[in-house]
Design an enzyme around this catalytic site. Structure first.
Site, PDB file in Angstrom:
ATOM      1  CG  ASP A   8      -2.010  -1.043   1.154  1.00 19.11           C
ATOM      2  OD1 ASP A   8      -2.094  -1.725   0.123  1.00 19.11           O
ATOM      3  OD2 ASP A   8      -2.763  -1.179   2.125  1.00 19.11           O
ATOM      4  CG  ASP A 129     -12.717  -1.513  -0.852  1.00 16.93           C
ATOM      5  OD1 ASP A 129     -12.203  -2.629  -1.047  1.00 16.93           O
ATOM      6  OD2 ASP A 129     -12.276  -0.460  -1.337  1.00 16.93           O
TER       7      ASP A 129
END
Length: 241
Positions: A8, A129
């Site tokens: 990330d 998500d």
């Protein structure tokens, strides 16, 4: 099952967020390309990369860094974060990404998703998500009233072949994945290869995912547990066999 280590990106560095909160960040390194090479040497078959700054801003912020990650890893890399138009999709795929992940735009701009699938086919993945079963967008900042299972079913009917499902309540918490929701996502999109994300932090978690006995549950993403040394990529790969 395939285990994908995660990178990330925030401010050019390798980071992890707790439950996707931008103000709850841990920095794990300032050389993402080196980290990608390390994951490959440790046995990573594929790599998952998210441009967090891009996700929050709505447009990619780490183009050169991502290109260097892809070159350093030397294997399939999927990339997401701020990919909300054809130009940004083309850019990341031309940089060598195996899959481009469309997140918020899959819900907010279905015509764009249709165009992307029509143009790039299986190179397009959708990232769903969700918290408490409801889809979140814009880097997990906005919670909608759309059920994740309904979105999974819809994008499957649009021709999407890969779904990455992240349970945001478990992400970065090291408490195990939401198995009930993972099974529901697999069942909602039987024609899609599903990747589990959020809370996968031990070989035991991988075994629990396998025990769901869903043929389309293809992969799992592991981040914080690897960076914190709670497990190794080798241990996770063995459990995934």
């Amino acid at each position: 099952m395939i285990i994908l280590p995660a990178i990330d990106l925030k401010g050019g560095k390798c980071v992890r967020l707790r439950q996707g909160k931008a103000d709850d960040v841990t920095v794990y390194g300032d050389d993402p390309a080196s980290q990608a090479r390390d994951w490959r040497e440790q046995g990573g078959a594929e790599l998952h990369v998210v441009d967090l700054d891009g996700a929050f801003a709505g447009t990619p912020r780490h183009a050169e860094v991502i290109k260097s990650i892809i070159e350093s890893f030397g294997g399939p890399v999927e990339v997401g974060g701020g990919l909300r138009n054809m130009e940004t999709l083309a850019s990341v795929l031309e940089a060598g990404a195996a899959r481009a992940i469309i997140g918020s735009a899959a819900l907010e701009d279905p015509e764009f998703l249709l165009s992307a699938v029509g143009c790039y086919g299986g190179k397009i993945a959708v990232g769903i998500d969700a918290r408490d079963g409801l889809v979140q967008t814009k880097g997990w900042v906005t919670t909608t009233d759309v059920k994740a299972v309904d979105l999974a079913s819809a994008v499957a009917k649009m021709g999407v072949k890969t779904i990455i499902y992240t349970d945001t309540a478990t992400d970065g918490m090291l408490g195990g994945p939401n198995l009930t929701q993972m099974a529901a996502i697999c069942d909602a999109a039987p024609t899609c290869a599903i990747t589990a994300s959020g809370g996968v932090s031990s070989p035991f978690d991988v075994e629990n995912l396998k025990a769901l006995e869903r043929a389309n549950l293809r992969a799992a993403i592991v981040g914080k547990a690897l960076y914190d040394g709670r497990t190794t990529l080798r241990e996770m790969n063995v459990a995934a066999l």
